[in-house]
Design a protein around this motif. Structure first.
Motif, PDB file in Angstrom:
ATOM      1  N   TYR A   1       9.522  -1.129  -4.270  1.00 24.40           N
ATOM      2  CA  TYR A   1       9.472  -2.243  -3.317  1.00 24.40           C
ATOM      3  C   TYR A   1      10.018  -1.909  -1.921  1.00 24.40           C
ATOM      4  N   ASP A   2      11.221  -1.354  -1.875  1.00 25.27           N
ATOM      5  CA  ASP A   2      11.864  -1.148  -0.567  1.00 25.27           C
ATOM      6  C   ASP A   2      11.108  -0.140   0.295  1.00 25.27           C
ATOM      7  N   ASN A   3      10.669   0.944  -0.331  1.00 24.34           N
ATOM      8  CA  ASN A   3       9.938   1.951   0.444  1.00 24.34           C
ATOM      9  C   ASN A   3       8.577   1.434   0.893  1.00 24.34           C
ATOM     10  N   VAL A   4       7.952   0.640   0.040  1.00 28.13           N
ATOM     11  CA  VAL A   4       6.630   0.105   0.396  1.00 28.13           C
ATOM     12  C   VAL A   4       6.749  -0.910   1.534  1.00 28.13           C
ATOM     13  N   THR A   5       7.755  -1.780   1.478  1.00 25.83           N
ATOM     14  CA  THR A   5       7.880  -2.756   2.575  1.00 25.83           C
ATOM     15  C   THR A   5       8.287  -2.058   3.882  1.00 25.83           C
ATOM     16  N   ALA A   6       9.109  -1.004   3.781  1.00 29.35           N
ATOM     17  CA  ALA A   6       9.457  -0.241   5.000  1.00 29.35           C
ATOM     18  C   ALA A   6       8.191   0.407   5.573  1.00 29.35           C
ATOM     19  N   PHE A   7       7.350   0.922   4.692  1.00 30.29           N
ATOM     20  CA  PHE A   7       6.071   1.492   5.144  1.00 30.29           C
ATOM     21  C   PHE A   7       5.218   0.432   5.851  1.00 30.29           C
ATOM     22  N   LEU A   8       5.141  -0.764   5.262  1.00 32.20           N
ATOM     23  CA  LEU A   8       4.301  -1.825   5.855  1.00 32.20           C
ATOM     24  C   LEU A   8       4.803  -2.177   7.256  1.00 32.20           C
ATOM     25  N   ARG A   9       6.122  -2.230   7.405  1.00 28.67           N
ATOM     26  CA  ARG A   9       6.682  -2.534   8.732  1.00 28.67           C
ATOM     27  C   ARG A   9       6.326  -1.430   9.716  1.00 28.67           C
ATOM     28  N   ASN A  10       6.440  -0.207   9.262  1.00 29.30           N
ATOM     29  CA  ASN A  10       6.203   0.934  10.144  1.00 29.30           C
ATOM     30  C   ASN A  10       4.744   1.017  10.580  1.00 29.30           C
ATOM     31  N   ILE A  11       3.846   0.877   9.634  1.00 26.08           N
ATOM     32  CA  ILE A  11       2.437   1.134   9.928  1.00 26.08           C
ATOM     33  C   ILE A  11       1.824  -0.013  10.748  1.00 26.08           C
ATOM     34  N   SER A  12       2.461  -1.195  10.664  1.00 28.19           N
ATOM     35  CA  SER A  12       1.943  -2.341  11.430  1.00 28.19           C
ATOM     36  C   SER A  12       2.703  -2.516  12.748  1.00 28.19           C
ATOM     37  N   CYS A  13       3.606  -1.592  13.047  1.00 31.78           N
ATOM     38  CA  CYS A  13       4.434  -1.717  14.254  1.00 31.78           C
ATOM     39  C   CYS A  13       3.557  -1.559  15.510  1.00 31.78           C
ATOM     40  N   PRO A  14       3.659  -2.505  16.446  1.00 29.42           N
ATOM     41  CA  PRO A  14       2.795  -2.449  17.634  1.00 29.42           C
ATOM     42  C   PRO A  14       2.967  -1.167  18.448  1.00 29.42           C
ATOM     43  N   SER A  15       4.129  -0.540  18.408  1.00 27.05           N
ATOM     44  CA  SER A  15       4.258   0.698  19.184  1.00 27.05           C
ATOM     45  C   SER A  15       3.903   1.931  18.343  1.00 27.05           C
ATOM     46  N   GLY A  16       3.398   1.706  17.125  1.00 26.22           N
ATOM     47  CA  GLY A  16       2.989   2.826  16.277  1.00 26.22           C
ATOM     48  C   GLY A  16       1.482   2.809  16.059  1.00 26.22           C
ATOM     49  N   ILE A  17       1.059   3.115  14.835  1.00 25.79           N
ATOM     50  CA  ILE A  17      -0.395   3.114  14.566  1.00 25.79           C
ATOM     51  C   ILE A  17      -0.941   1.689  14.647  1.00 25.79           C
ATOM     52  N   ASN A  18      -0.089   0.737  14.365  1.00 26.16           N
ATOM     53  CA  ASN A  18      -0.416  -0.678  14.607  1.00 26.16           C
ATOM     54  C   ASN A  18      -1.610  -1.176  13.803  1.00 26.16           C
ATOM     55  N   ILE A  19      -1.599  -0.940  12.508  1.00 29.48           N
ATOM     56  CA  ILE A  19      -2.642  -1.498  11.645  1.00 29.48           C
ATOM     57  C   ILE A  19      -2.208  -2.908  11.264  1.00 29.48           C
ATOM     58  N   SER A  20      -3.075  -3.859  11.546  1.00 25.03           N
ATOM     59  CA  SER A  20      -2.727  -5.258  11.296  1.00 25.03           C
ATOM     60  C   SER A  20      -2.459  -5.498   9.806  1.00 25.03           C
ATOM     61  N   LEU A  21      -1.449  -6.289   9.513  1.00 22.72           N
ATOM     62  CA  LEU A  21      -1.139  -6.598   8.109  1.00 22.72           C
ATOM     63  C   LEU A  21      -2.331  -7.245   7.404  1.00 22.72           C
ATOM     64  N   ARG A  22      -3.159  -7.924   8.184  1.00 22.89           N
ATOM     65  CA  ARG A  22      -4.369  -8.534   7.619  1.00 22.89           C
ATOM     66  C   ARG A  22      -5.336  -7.490   7.094  1.00 22.89           C
ATOM     67  N   ASN A  23      -5.218  -6.291   7.633  1.00 22.01           N
ATOM     68  CA  ASN A  23      -6.128  -5.220   7.220  1.00 22.01           C
ATOM     69  C   ASN A  23      -5.506  -4.314   6.167  1.00 22.01           C
ATOM     70  N   ILE A  24      -4.438  -4.786   5.568  1.00 20.94           N
ATOM     71  CA  ILE A  24      -3.782  -3.996   4.524  1.00 20.94           C
ATOM     72  C   ILE A  24      -3.794  -4.790   3.217  1.00 20.94           C
ATOM     73  N   SER A  25      -4.238  -4.140   2.145  1.00 18.69           N
ATOM     74  CA  SER A  25      -4.213  -4.783   0.822  1.00 18.69           C
ATOM     75  C   SER A  25      -3.185  -4.096  -0.057  1.00 18.69           C
ATOM     76  N   LEU A  26      -2.342  -4.912  -0.648  1.00 15.26           N
ATOM     77  CA  LEU A  26      -1.367  -4.376  -1.599  1.00 15.26           C
ATOM     78  C   LEU A  26      -1.825  -4.763  -2.994  1.00 15.26           C
ATOM     79  N   SER A  27      -2.086  -3.763  -3.806  1.00 14.65           N
ATOM     80  CA  SER A  27      -2.620  -4.022  -5.143  1.00 14.65           C
ATOM     81  C   SER A  27      -1.535  -3.838  -6.189  1.00 14.65           C
ATOM     82  N   THR A  28      -1.404  -4.844  -7.046  1.00 21.94           N
ATOM     83  CA  THR A  28      -0.374  -4.757  -8.091  1.00 21.94           C
ATOM     84  C   THR A  28      -0.952  -5.112  -9.457  1.00 21.94           C
TER      85      THR A  28
END
Ligand code: SAH
Length: 339
Positions: free
Chosen positions: A157-184
């Motif tokens: 959980y913790d590493n995945v949520t840190a990843f989500l924050r990082n990858i959606s960060c506007p000053s980074g790659i900035n992939i919108s959370l809407r464009n990310i699917s988390l499958s469980t």
């Protein structure tokens, strides 16, 4: 970025170095090759962090354009990923653990159990590397991400949520959370936690059955959480995020795709703000189960739609290069005698 700023302060460096490092890492560079960063700082960083946490050691290209990657981690462990091209962009399938401990009977990723969790840096690096390889001019190489590679994201959980924050960060790659699917596979309490996280990704549930009894046959997690508990988690997720959620349903020959299953699924899901993604199970050499034939899949799909569900049958992609979870890693390990 905030973490890097903190690190620079700790190391007595100027704050703007954080931005230089962040943009170099997001461009897929290893630490020792970061542009504009002084050699002394790079050396200090590689003493503390892996210079190249993730490396692509093999790329397979399917006749349909799907690319499959075998990544090597700094400790020699292997994970895999896929990049699928669609009209709207490129979707990357990312791994969150080396192996998996969920034990689903149809999945290759779990054959050897879980070896370890990936760090958030290792999850991010998969996207940074592939995005850099396929970026064109100002267009990102990766526009969408699905956490559907090896591993159970909510079991890390913790590493995945840190990843989500990082990858959606506007000053980074900035992939919108809407464009990310988390499958469980359905770890109910973690779905509630995610709903409150402020990271409104598309929640995807691997359902694959319509009764608890049936689900327990192929998915050990069903012994822990019932379908009703998972659906209650989905309700909460929707109430907190307003996001429609998705059910994955792999059609397994003779197991879960007759008319009674279709009726069961309609009863279970009708009226919910959801979509059903059907896929014919990809055959995994080590597993006895096989996918439903095309006709059964088409009939199942029509039955769901006639019953009022939003449903689609996913095209099988990259079948000629081993599309299913964990197949590439499993075959690589086998060919190299488990080393
Ligand atoms: N652990 C997570 C994400 C990884 S699996 C989860 O369970 O959702 C990603 C998806 O691939 C899941 O829906 C999983 O059930 C499915 N899957 C696994 N093996 C498969 C196979 N052989 N054929 C088709 N789908 C498969």
């Amino acid at each position: 970025m905030a973490q890097l700023e903190k690190l620079m302060a700790e190391m007595g460096e100027k704050p703007y170095r954080a931005r230089q490092i962040y943009s170099g890492l997001n461009a897929g560079k290893r630490i020792s090759q970061l542009p504009a960063v002084p050699a002394s700082l790079k050396a200090a960083l590689t003493e503390r962090f892996e210079d190249e946490p993730v490396r692509i050691i093999k790329t397979l290209v399917s006749s349909d354009g799907t690319r499959k990657f075998l990544f090597s981690l700094a400790d020699g462990n292997l994970i895999e990923g896929v990049l699928m091209s669609y009209k709207y962009g490129n979707t990357q399938c990312v791994s969150t653990q080396v192996g998996c401990r969920m034990g689903c009977k149809f999945c290759a990723s779990t054959l050897g159990g879980k070896i370890r969790d990936l760090t958030s840096g290792e999850i991010s690096a998969q996207v940074q590397l592939v995005n850099a390889l396929y970026a064109q001019d100002k267009k990102r190489g990766v526009t969408n991400v699905v956490l559907m590679g090896s591993g159970e994201p909510l079991d890390n959980y913790d590493n995945v949520t840190a990843f989500l924050r990082n990858i959606s960060c506007p000053s980074g790659i900035n992939i919108s959370l809407r464009n990310i699917s988390l499958s469980t596979c359905g770890i109910a309490p973690a779905i509630y936690r995610l709903a409150d996280e402020g990271l409104p990704v598309t929640l995807t549930i691997s359902l694959h059955e319509v009764t608890d009894e049936g689900r327990r046959r192929t998915m050990p997690v069903a012994n822990k959480y019932t379908i009703a508990e998972v659906l209650a988690g989905c309700d909460y997720y929707f109430s907190r995020t307003g996001r429609r959620y998705i059910f994955e349903y792999a059609l397994i020959a003779g197991e879960n795709c007759d008319a009674a299953h279709a009726r069961g699924l309609i009863k279970l899901l009708k009226g919910r703000p959801c979509h059903v993604n059907l896929i014919r199970l990809n055959r995994v050499e080590e597993r006895a189960l096989s996918g439903a034939d095309e006709r059964t899949a088409a009939e199942f799909l029509s039955a769901l739609q006639a019953g009022g569900l939003s449903a689609t049958l996913r095209r099988r992609m990259g079948e000629d290069i081993g599309g299913a979870c964990g197949q590439l890693r499993a075959s690589h390990l086998k060919n190299t005698d488990g080393n």
